[in-house]
Each structure stands twice: as structure tokens, then as C-alpha cells.
Design an enzyme around this catalytic site. Sequence first.
Site, PDB file in Angstrom:
ATOM      1  N   GLU A   1      -5.498   6.677   7.659  1.00 54.54           N
ATOM      2  CA  GLU A   1      -4.670   7.872   7.747  1.00 54.54           C
ATOM      3  C   GLU A   1      -5.512   9.061   7.277  1.00 54.54           C
ATOM      4  O   GLU A   1      -6.106   8.999   6.194  1.00 54.54           O
ATOM      5  CB  GLU A   1      -3.444   7.678   6.828  1.00 54.54           C
TER       6      GLU A   1
ATOM      7  N   ARG B   1      -2.296   9.111  11.720  1.00 56.03           N
ATOM      8  CA  ARG B   1      -2.968   7.833  11.909  1.00 56.03           C
ATOM      9  C   ARG B   1      -4.282   8.077  12.630  1.00 56.03           C
ATOM     10  O   ARG B   1      -4.328   8.834  13.589  1.00 56.03           O
ATOM     11  CB  ARG B   1      -2.062   6.924  12.738  1.00 56.03           C
TER      12      ARG B   1
ATOM     13  N   GLU C   1       0.874  -1.191   0.000  1.00 53.75           N
ATOM     14  CA  GLU C   1       0.000   0.000   0.000  1.00 53.75           C
ATOM     15  C   GLU C   1       0.900   1.227   0.000  1.00 53.75           C
ATOM     16  O   GLU C   1       1.969   1.205   0.610  1.00 53.75           O
ATOM     17  CB  GLU C   1      -0.839   0.077   1.291  1.00 53.75           C
TER      18      GLU C   1
ATOM     19  N   LYS D   1       7.568  -1.004   6.708  1.00 59.23           N
ATOM     20  CA  LYS D   1       7.485   0.233   5.941  1.00 59.23           C
ATOM     21  C   LYS D   1       8.818   0.514   5.276  1.00 59.23           C
ATOM     22  O   LYS D   1       9.879   0.227   5.829  1.00 59.23           O
ATOM     23  CB  LYS D   1       7.060   1.406   6.816  1.00 59.23           C
TER      24      LYS D   1
ATOM     25  N   LYS E   1       2.290   4.547   1.414  1.00 54.85           N
ATOM     26  CA  LYS E   1       2.330   5.093   2.777  1.00 54.85           C
ATOM     27  C   LYS E   1       2.001   6.575   2.712  1.00 54.85           C
ATOM     28  O   LYS E   1       2.768   7.358   2.163  1.00 54.85           O
ATOM     29  CB  LYS E   1       3.705   4.883   3.398  1.00 54.85           C
TER      30      LYS E   1
ATOM     31  N   ARG F   1      -3.304   8.335  17.138  1.00 58.21           N
ATOM     32  CA  ARG F   1      -2.423   7.199  17.362  1.00 58.21           C
ATOM     33  C   ARG F   1      -2.274   6.874  18.833  1.00 58.21           C
ATOM     34  O   ARG F   1      -2.207   5.724  19.220  1.00 58.21           O
ATOM     35  CB  ARG F   1      -1.060   7.479  16.740  1.00 58.21           C
TER      36      ARG F   1
ATOM     37  N   ARG G   1       4.935  -3.676  17.082  1.00 61.56           N
ATOM     38  CA  ARG G   1       5.653  -3.401  15.850  1.00 61.56           C
ATOM     39  C   ARG G   1       6.274  -4.726  15.441  1.00 61.56           C
ATOM     40  O   ARG G   1       7.443  -4.975  15.629  1.00 61.56           O
ATOM     41  CB  ARG G   1       6.743  -2.366  16.142  1.00 61.56           C
TER      42      ARG G   1
END
Length: 915
Positions: free
Chosen positions: A648, A605, A598, A771, A600, A620, A765
Site C-alpha cells: 500500500e 494498493r 496486519e 478485513k 490496514k 489495483r 476475494r
Amino acid sequence: MIEVRYERGVYLPEQDLWLDPWDAKPFAFISHAHSDHIAPHEEIILSERTSRLLQHRMPGHRTEHVLPFGEKGTVDGLDLMLLPAGHIFGSAQCFLFAGDETLLYTGDFKLRPGKSAERAQWRHADTLIMETTFGLPRYRFPPTEQVIDQIVAFCRETIEAAQVPVLLGYSLGKAQEILCSLDGAGLTPMLHGSVYRMTRIYEQFGQSFCNYVRYNANEVAGKVLICPPSANRSQMLEKIPHRRVAMISGWAVDPNAIYRYGVDAAFPLSDHADYDDLIRYVGLVRPRRVFTLHGFAAELASDLRMRGVEAWALSEENQMELDLGGRDIALRCPDGAARRPYRSPPQSEFLAFANIGEAIAATPAKLEKIRLLADYLRGLTSEQLPIATLYFTARAFAQSDLRTLQVGWAIIFRALQAATHIDDTELHRIASAHGDAGRSAFEILDGRTAPQLFSIRDSRELFENLHRARGPNAKAKLLQNRLSILSPREGEYVVKILTGDLRIGLREGLVEEAIAKAFDVPLEEVREANMLSGDIGQTALLASRKELHRAELSLFRPIKCMLATPQPTAEAVWERFAGATDTDRTAALSMRATVYLEDKFDGIRAQLHRAAQRVEIFSRDLRRITSQFPELADQARNFQEELIIDGEIIAFQEDRRLTFFDLQRRLGRTSDGTDLFARAAADVPVAFVIFDLLWLNGQSLVKTPLRERRRHLDGLRLPSQFQIARVIPAHSAAEIEQTFQQARQRLNEGLMIKDPESFYLPGTRGMFWFKLKKELATLDVVVVAAELGHGKRNNVLSDYTFAVRDEVTGDFLPIGKAYSGLTDAEIAELTEHFKQNTIADHGRYRTVKPDVVLEVAFNSIQPSTRHASGLALRFPRIKAIRRDKNVDSIDTLQYARELASQGASYRPVLAEARK
DNA sequence: CCTGATGCGTC
DNA sequence: GTCGGAC
DNA sequence: GTCCGACGACGCATCAGG
């Protein structure tokens, strides 16, 4: 004779008139417009020019009696006359007639003719109330012309040495006097904003000055900067690398003035009368008695008495003596409880908490930290448990509790100073020795407080009161009161919580483990409950009662978002998927060999919860930001389903390139007045780019694979301003790289790479989302300043300000700061180097010889006022120390500007998201 | 009134 | 956001 | 792998001070 009293201002009871009172009064004379003489009085007497200045400094309604100089007038039955005081523009003395008696109150005054103030006049008076700031014989100022010559010489020499002269003087009065003094010297003054404003007012009255310019960070070279004293050590001045600062003040005759003010030079040009003129003035006025005020009032009064003049000081000395007495007692008995052998001292609950923190800090072993904390938590009452647990995450309020304290480093140090009466130099020595507010607090408080018991409940009240208090002053006062009765260790931990930084090698992750261990519950349940409640204290309480199962995912309780691990290259990403061997997921993956890509997006967020009756948007860290985006909330009502979406929010408009900075302009706004948001929405339109679905019609999708969640997402009907981030399946590193390049051409930040089989793992994470961002470019820069770090980097110069070269002037212009990217060994090495190549040492901060070349990477570059180059870097980090390069080969300002303008000149290509 | 410093939250 | 270091 | 700590720039709100 006329009765004269003093109580934070001179008071004449028979006339019911205050003269320059500190606090608001019904009826007062205001001698001039310096702010220590201004308060919201109801009715005031003043000169015309002071009136005008006052309008600018303190607008608002009041009754003003404006009197011309030298003319007798009557106000409320009082006969009086104003005389010029020569202090600053408009400054007046008050001459009062009371029957056959007269009184002269000077206010601040000087006899020497100034270039920007009316010349002082006087009359004989029976009573003289006189300002005596410089009432000691050592304060004799040299001839004004001589001082001005010195100032001009200082400026010229500084400029010739390619440095920037900075003159410090009050923005009203002194600054204009300086400005006049520079007239005809061929120098161009540049005025700090506040000085500039005041100078413009002078001009409205017809005063003319030499040519000057307003402050502009990029054009200081060759100018003479005139700033108020408060600007010294400010960021504004710190940004000027080669500056020489001079204080312009009568106090400059003190031999240690340059150290006291932390300046390079000091010149005795004053708005006040010096000692000789004070004595001379008494001779001119020939009073029967004198009252002295300010500065060395007692000394001058005594001096005058020796000369045969009846003279008394008006002051508040008693007050100060009382303060000192109180402190003395505290010093002698720092820990009363410990000295009573007969009773076992009651243990302070908060001290017990702090001591556990110290024990945890003392061991590097995680398991040991967890054991220590678990044992402590197990012994707490149900009232203490949630509070103390929360403290171990260095929070005063739970994450889900949106309150903030608004107490930072500045307020903490002010409170510490006030609580201990610690000496200024000592305070600074301690503060700079640690670079850690908590540790500094310990040392500052040590032996300077009178500790009392401090319970966990007390501590909670303290934080709540700090939150409630309005304004830094009120907060500092509250904190001061408590710190003065805390043991140093307790004070240290209060400060640690205030700064949100315990620095004991323990954060939320380990606290969760300790809760699990303490109450013998599964760690996973603790993590999940904490994630869902956003309140680790409540989680601990639930764990202690074995009720963790009560917490579950539901609408309108935000959950932490899933995070992605950064990767440097497409190959590295592909390795993560194809290289793994032994799990079902990777086996399945390598057969199909598919990953989801996707774009970024560069926004914020957001997690949106929607039911038929209600919509909320969370950021976030789970703050409610619904009111920041009312139009999105409105439209979200048009979804057909009950859902939680993750995505986002980006600044977005069809025909305009909007960036994250545009978006930022409407963040954080408070909602007083609805049109504010109407305007914000019109200014910066936004879109919600959806990339995940966590809840659909009563069911959690957190434990369904991304592939499924995406399928559900595709079935949704979207309101306008909502888009779904397009998924591009990829099967190789090359495809990932190619798509990354395309994403960059679409002006997006980079690429997200996700495992289609992965569950939604809140708050982690993990190795399921990655990313790929890559830097925009790198710059070769030179380090011009270095700073001591904080905490464990306290003793190393770990923070580097670096510069590019101005190809025209050859100057090094700072463009950013960073340490990130260097290893500890490299930092140690650079520390040594910079210590030996320091040009000017300002304590924690030092300018250094520009000879270390760094290659810095960054994600974008944009105009900024933060650094003298006029540019700043986003996400700067050090890529390498370029020992092979010398200063002459670093990049130029021109090149940096080109990079900045390139980013801005791309044709907009819109996010290719499906509508 | 305006400017600058500070705190906070976003990346 | 970035990064290096410790467990 | 995962967590922790030590750091960057920006914009808004708020307050202090001129």
C-alpha cells in the site's frame, strides 16, 4: 448602394469588413463582448469598454482599433463612428460613411435606458442593419419600473417563505442590470462566480452597485442568488433545497416561458429592443432600406414592407430546410434492407453480437447464459473473436490497454439527439423513463435512423476513432455520425459498451466460463491466462488455439491483486478460521490456532516490479502508476533482488498526520514538466508499506504459503521510504479485537486478518484474507430528497439525499446520499411513501417532506463543498430506518462538525511498521 | 482568465 | 469503497 | 461462495462557456 451580404455574420465586400462574424476573420467590427460575438479575429474595431471586457474573456494578441463614442475616425481608410447601443456596458453600433452614403449597423441594441449600459444614440442613415430578436408584435415589454417591482416582490416573498430566490440572467450585462434593480430594496444579492467576475470589471470602470457577496453554498439563506441561465438545473442550484428560480429575459412574455425554462417565475426585463422600439427605431433612423437580423427577422422585414419600408431579412434558412429534408427521407425508410424481398439481407455482424446479448439478458440462468455465449464465440473468425469477447465485458479496450474513451452520459445523449433530431421533450421523456443509457438509446434511435451494415471491424474502428478524437464536441460528432446509420439495437449496444455497462447479467467471470466451454479448455487455465494477460480477447484467442499455457507470470506484467472479504466483528473473523472443519488447512490452523494480523493502511494498493534495469509500479486495476511516484521508483532500484512486492502506498511524514485525501492530491497528475512532480513529492511525501512478496529472483512465490512469503520478505534489505507491515500473530477473537483497537489508535483504517497457510490467489476475494473496518459513528438524519435509480432500480426512488438539522436556523442541511444498506422491500416501501410526500417533482429528482429518519453509518466525515452542510461522509450506508424517531430528534450540524473535528485533532501516532 | 460540468480512477 | 440479491 | 449490479465521496484533467 452599399453591398451587404450575410454568411455567418454580416459582410460588406466593398469595405472588406465583417460585422460581428461568428468565425475568425481578418478584419471585423465587434459590437459587444457577449461570447457569441467573440472569435479570434486578426484586426478588430470596438469600443474601449468592450476592449476591456474582451481582454478578460479572450486574452491574446490582436490588433485593436479602439474608438470613442460619437467621434468620427478612420481605420484602414474607412470612415466610421461608434454610437452607444444601450444593449450592455460598452455595446456599440457602427456608423459607416461610404462616399456620400451612410450605413448604420446596430449590433444588439435597446432604446430603453438601462442602469448599467450607456444610453443608445442614433443618426440618420441610408442603410440600417438592425438586430430584430423580438420582431413580433407579441413582444411588447411592460414598463421597466413595473417589472423591477415584480422582481423585488418575488425576492421578498420568497425570502419571507424561508426560501432562496434565484434570478437567472447572463453574467455580462443582464446580471448587472438586475443588481442595479435591487439597489435600495434592502436585499443582499449573492453572485455566482462568473457574475461576480464580470461585476468587478464593471466596478473598475467606476460603476457602483449595492452591497453584494460572492456565492458561498453555506450562506445562501436570506440572499438573492444571481446566476447565469446555464446554472439552472446545475448541481450548484440543486443543492439548494428550498429555492424559487426566476428567469429574467424578454422571452418571459411568452405564456409558456416558465415551462420552457423549467423555472418558477419569469420576468420580461430585456437587453434587447422590443417590437415597439424596433418599429420606432426605423422611424428615428429614417433609412432607405433595412436589413433585419436574428430572431424574427423575416417577420419584421415583412411587417416593415407592409408599412412601406424596403426591408429584407439576412439569414441562413436554406441550410435548415436541407437538414429537415434529409431527416424526412430517413424516417420514411428506416430499414431499407428488410423491405427487399429478392435478396436475403446481409446480416450485420454487430447486430448478431447485440442479439446474443439480448438473448443472454433474457435468461436469468447462468449456465444458459454461458451456453449461449459459448456457441456464439465458437462461430467467430480469429479476427472477430478477441474483439467480440472483449465487448461482452463491456469494454472497448482490454484491461491492460490503458486507453480511455472520455465519452460519458452527456456526450452520448448529445450525439443521440443530433443523430435523430429528436424533439427535446421526447428525448427527456425517454431518458427519464429508463435511467439506462443503453435502453434509452434503443428507443431514441428506433425509427429515426437509416441503418447500414456494421461489422465487428467497423465497431473497433469507431472506438479507436472516439479515443483519438480530441474534445467532447469532436467525440460527439463522430458518435452522432455512426449512430445515425445504426439499427436501434446496435446503437444500444454501442452505448452499453461506451458506458462500460452491459446490464445483461454477465461479467468477466461468466465470460471466462464461456471461453472454457466454447473451446473445451479448463476454466482454471482461462482464468489464469486472463489474469496474466489482462486481455480477455487475447485469452479467448489463445484458448481457441489451445495455447493458454503460453501465458505465465513474469516480471513487468502485473497480476490482479488478492482481495479481502469484509467482516463486521472480530468474532465473525475468528469463526471463519476456527469454525471450518474439513480441510487440511483449517485442521492445521486449529491446532496452531494462529492467524496473521496486519494494520490496514489507508492508501492505494500497489504492486511494484523491480529488476536490475527497470522498476514499474502498478495500481489495483493494473495501471502503470510509476510516473506518479518517481521517488519510490528511484529508491526501488536500491533493492538487492529481482522482485514483485504487493503493498500500500500511503501519504506519510514523520511529524504530520497525512490522510488518504492528501495522497489523492498527487494521483492522476499528468507529467508535463518534471518540477510538477518534484513539488508533488515535496507536498505529499509517501511511503510504500509492503505486505506481500510474489516473485523473488526468478521464482514465482504465488503458490507458496503466506508464512513462507513473509519469511522471504523479512530477509530483504529495504530502501528508505519502504517499510514492511508488521505481522501480529493472534490466537483468539479477543486478541483480534484488541489488535483492531490498537490499529485504530494508530489511526489506521482497521485490520487485515490472513491465513498464514494461504497461497496468493490473484483477483479473488476468497476466504483466506479478511478485513475488519467498523464504522466511525452513526448519524440520525432525515431524508430531504429522493431520486429514481438506474437499471433495475429504474422505477423506484432508490437514492436518498439526507440532512442534519442546523440547530441555529432549524434548516435541514444535506450531508450525504445513500441507498446502500436497504433491502429491496424497504426501498419499495420508501418509494411509495416519498411519492405521496413529494414537495416538488423535478422528474427523476424530487424534494420530499422531511419525515423519514435514517441511521447512517460511515467511516469518516470531513469538510466538503458537495453538500450544503459543508460536510460529507466517506462510505455512507444506511444502517436502519428509524421509525421510532421523528424529525426533531435527528442529529445536528453541530454534532456532525464535532465528529469531523475529532478525527482531525488526534495526535499523530505513526504507523508501526518495521523499517 | 476563471468557473463549472464531465470523465476517470482512487478509495 | 459500500451493500443486498440471485444463482 | 461467488458473482453481479447499483450505489457513495474525493481530486485531477480537460473542455466549454462566460
